[in-house]
Design a protein around this motif. Structure first.
Motif, PDB file in Angstrom:
ATOM      1  N   ALA A  74      11.839  82.192  26.778  1.00  0.00           N
ATOM      2  CA  ALA A  74      12.534  81.142  26.015  1.00  0.00           C
ATOM      3  C   ALA A  74      11.793  79.806  26.106  1.00  0.00           C
ATOM      4  O   ALA A  74      11.678  79.088  25.110  1.00  0.00           O
ATOM      5  CB  ALA A  74      13.974  80.997  26.505  1.00  0.00           C
ATOM      6  N   PHE A  75      11.287  79.471  27.288  1.00  0.00           N
ATOM      7  CA  PHE A  75      10.504  78.235  27.401  1.00  0.00           C
ATOM      8  C   PHE A  75       9.224  78.355  26.561  1.00  0.00           C
ATOM      9  O   PHE A  75       8.833  77.404  25.883  1.00  0.00           O
ATOM     10  CB  PHE A  75      10.152  77.923  28.863  1.00  0.00           C
ATOM     11  N   ALA A  76       8.572  79.511  26.598  1.00  0.00           N
ATOM     12  CA  ALA A  76       7.315  79.683  25.864  1.00  0.00           C
ATOM     13  C   ALA A  76       7.524  79.558  24.355  1.00  0.00           C
ATOM     14  O   ALA A  76       6.756  78.867  23.685  1.00  0.00           O
ATOM     15  CB  ALA A  76       6.688  81.036  26.209  1.00  0.00           C
ATOM     16  N   VAL A  77       8.561  80.191  23.809  1.00  0.00           N
ATOM     17  CA  VAL A  77       8.758  80.139  22.357  1.00  0.00           C
ATOM     18  C   VAL A  77       9.242  78.759  21.899  1.00  0.00           C
ATOM     19  O   VAL A  77       9.106  78.423  20.718  1.00  0.00           O
ATOM     20  CB  VAL A  77       9.711  81.245  21.831  1.00  0.00           C
ATOM     21  N   ASN A  78       9.776  77.978  22.824  1.00  0.00           N
ATOM     22  CA  ASN A  78      10.234  76.619  22.485  1.00  0.00           C
ATOM     23  C   ASN A  78       9.277  75.535  22.977  1.00  0.00           C
ATOM     24  O   ASN A  78       9.586  74.345  22.867  1.00  0.00           O
ATOM     25  CB  ASN A  78      11.624  76.380  23.083  1.00  0.00           C
ATOM     26  N   GLN A  79       8.130  75.922  23.506  1.00  0.00           N
ATOM     27  CA  GLN A  79       7.186  74.959  24.096  1.00  0.00           C
ATOM     28  C   GLN A  79       6.820  73.853  23.116  1.00  0.00           C
ATOM     29  O   GLN A  79       6.739  72.678  23.496  1.00  0.00           O
ATOM     30  CB  GLN A  79       5.934  75.692  24.596  1.00  0.00           C
ATOM     31  N   GLU A  80       6.629  74.186  21.839  1.00  0.00           N
ATOM     32  CA  GLU A  80       6.245  73.165  20.862  1.00  0.00           C
ATOM     33  C   GLU A  80       7.370  72.151  20.638  1.00  0.00           C
ATOM     34  O   GLU A  80       7.103  70.979  20.391  1.00  0.00           O
ATOM     35  CB  GLU A  80       5.834  73.828  19.548  1.00  0.00           C
ATOM     36  N   LYS A  81       8.622  72.590  20.740  1.00  0.00           N
ATOM     37  CA  LYS A  81       9.756  71.662  20.603  1.00  0.00           C
ATOM     38  C   LYS A  81       9.799  70.692  21.784  1.00  0.00           C
ATOM     39  O   LYS A  81      10.081  69.505  21.612  1.00  0.00           O
ATOM     40  CB  LYS A  81      11.072  72.429  20.496  1.00  0.00           C
ATOM     41  N   PHE A  82       9.519  71.205  22.988  1.00  0.00           N
ATOM     42  CA  PHE A  82       9.459  70.328  24.161  1.00  0.00           C
ATOM     43  C   PHE A  82       8.306  69.340  24.008  1.00  0.00           C
ATOM     44  O   PHE A  82       8.456  68.146  24.271  1.00  0.00           O
ATOM     45  CB  PHE A  82       9.283  71.146  25.450  1.00  0.00           C
ATOM     46  N   ALA A  83       7.152  69.834  23.540  1.00  0.00           N
ATOM     47  CA  ALA A  83       5.985  68.961  23.349  1.00  0.00           C
ATOM     48  C   ALA A  83       6.263  67.901  22.288  1.00  0.00           C
ATOM     49  O   ALA A  83       5.851  66.746  22.434  1.00  0.00           O
ATOM     50  CB  ALA A  83       4.763  69.803  22.976  1.00  0.00           C
ATOM     51  N   ALA A  84       6.977  68.279  21.235  1.00  0.00           N
ATOM     52  CA  ALA A  84       7.314  67.313  20.179  1.00  0.00           C
ATOM     53  C   ALA A  84       8.195  66.187  20.720  1.00  0.00           C
ATOM     54  O   ALA A  84       8.153  65.068  20.221  1.00  0.00           O
ATOM     55  CB  ALA A  84       8.012  68.021  19.025  1.00  0.00           C
ATOM     56  N   ALA A  85       8.966  66.495  21.750  1.00  0.00           N
ATOM     57  CA  ALA A  85       9.804  65.474  22.393  1.00  0.00           C
ATOM     58  C   ALA A  85       9.022  64.756  23.500  1.00  0.00           C
ATOM     59  O   ALA A  85       9.593  63.938  24.238  1.00  0.00           O
ATOM     60  CB  ALA A  85      11.067  66.115  22.965  1.00  0.00           C
ATOM     61  N   GLY A  86       7.733  65.078  23.647  1.00  0.00           N
ATOM     62  CA  GLY A  86       6.872  64.396  24.610  1.00  0.00           C
ATOM     63  C   GLY A  86       6.897  64.967  26.012  1.00  0.00           C
ATOM     64  O   GLY A  86       6.359  64.363  26.931  1.00  0.00           O
ATOM     65  N   ALA A  87       7.528  66.126  26.195  1.00  0.00           N
ATOM     66  CA  ALA A  87       7.697  66.680  27.535  1.00  0.00           C
ATOM     67  C   ALA A  87       6.779  67.877  27.785  1.00  0.00           C
ATOM     68  O   ALA A  87       6.436  68.613  26.860  1.00  0.00           O
ATOM     69  CB  ALA A  87       9.142  67.117  27.744  1.00  0.00           C
ATOM     70  N   SER A  88       6.416  68.048  29.046  1.00  0.00           N
ATOM     71  CA  SER A  88       5.717  69.248  29.472  1.00  0.00           C
ATOM     72  C   SER A  88       6.661  70.070  30.347  1.00  0.00           C
ATOM     73  O   SER A  88       7.720  69.588  30.765  1.00  0.00           O
ATOM     74  CB  SER A  88       4.430  68.899  30.231  1.00  0.00           C
ATOM     75  N   ILE A  89       6.267  71.292  30.610  1.00  0.00           N
ATOM     76  CA  ILE A  89       7.114  72.239  31.355  1.00  0.00           C
ATOM     77  C   ILE A  89       6.308  72.822  32.496  1.00  0.00           C
ATOM     78  O   ILE A  89       5.143  73.187  32.318  1.00  0.00           O
ATOM     79  CB  ILE A  89       7.556  73.396  30.425  1.00  0.00           C
ATOM     80  N   ILE A 114       3.046  77.989  28.996  1.00  0.00           N
ATOM     81  CA  ILE A 114       3.642  77.115  30.016  1.00  0.00           C
ATOM     82  C   ILE A 114       2.991  77.389  31.373  1.00  0.00           C
ATOM     83  O   ILE A 114       2.543  78.495  31.648  1.00  0.00           O
ATOM     84  CB  ILE A 114       5.182  77.299  30.118  1.00  0.00           C
ATOM     85  N   ALA A 115       2.960  76.349  32.188  1.00  0.00           N
ATOM     86  CA  ALA A 115       2.413  76.475  33.537  1.00  0.00           C
ATOM     87  C   ALA A 115       3.514  76.953  34.487  1.00  0.00           C
ATOM     88  O   ALA A 115       4.678  76.587  34.337  1.00  0.00           O
ATOM     89  CB  ALA A 115       1.878  75.122  34.014  1.00  0.00           C
TER      90      ALA A 115
END
Length: 192
Positions: A74-89, A114-115
């Protein structure tokens, strides 16, 4: 009747947030450790990651287990949404870096997006006031391999660039945990 009682107790324990974890407004402990992304180990520093924006630090029990597989995917498929909000995981578990090299590259889970960091002795999880359980003898992962490490409780912290905990997400199913973490990060982006 006993089965219903056991099921009710288990459901209640799953729904409860991490009681002792850090709270919103607390300082997030800095950490440096080995992490892996796309199968390659590297030195990870929370302090350095925060220089680029908020960081989602998610603790999970173990790579290659049911809920953790769902959460990583779930984090991997949403990684671009987190990045668009300026966040890393960054995911943190007590897995060895060798296990995390496999997990981070696995297209079914982290998919190289994701790391995931190794907290082999549980020091990082404990610094976030999370419970760390001992390894359970004979426990196997979803690949059938022995799990020889302890388990941190599943809790996600949204850490702002000033090192403060902006949100704590716990007590949810893995997919819901990711959804709530994304909402918290997007709320931070709007508040800028």
């Amino acid at each position: 009747m006993m089965k219903l009682l056991v099921a009710a107790v288990l459901a209640a324990s799953i729904a409860l947030p991490a009681a002792a974890a850090l709270k919103e407004g607390d300082s997030a402990p800095d950490f440096k450790t080995q992490a892996s992304q796309a199968g390659k180990a590297f030195g990870y520093s929370l302090k350095d990651a925060l220089k680029k924006g908020p960081v989602v630090v998610y603790f999970y029990p173990s790579a290659y287990t049911g809920g953790c597989n769902v959460q990583a995917h779930a984090f991997a498929v949403n990684q671009e949404k987190f990045a668009a909000a300026g966040a890393s995981i960054v995911g943190v578990s007590l897995d060895s870096i060798a296990r995390l090299n496999d997990f981070s590259a696995d297209p079914e889970y982290c998919a190289g997006k994701i790391a995931v960091a190794s907290d082999a002795d549980g020091r990082i999880a404990k610094s976030y006031d999370l419970t760390v359980r001992e390894a359970a003898p004979g426990r196997k992962d979803t690949r059938g391999k022995d799990i020889d490490h302890g388990f941190a409780e599943r809790t996600t912290f949204i850490v702002t660039p000033n090192g403060k905990v902006a949100a704590v997400v716990g007590g949810l199913a893995p997919g819901a945990n990711v959804e709530q973490a994304l909402q918290a990060v997007q709320k931070l982006a709007v508040a800028k």
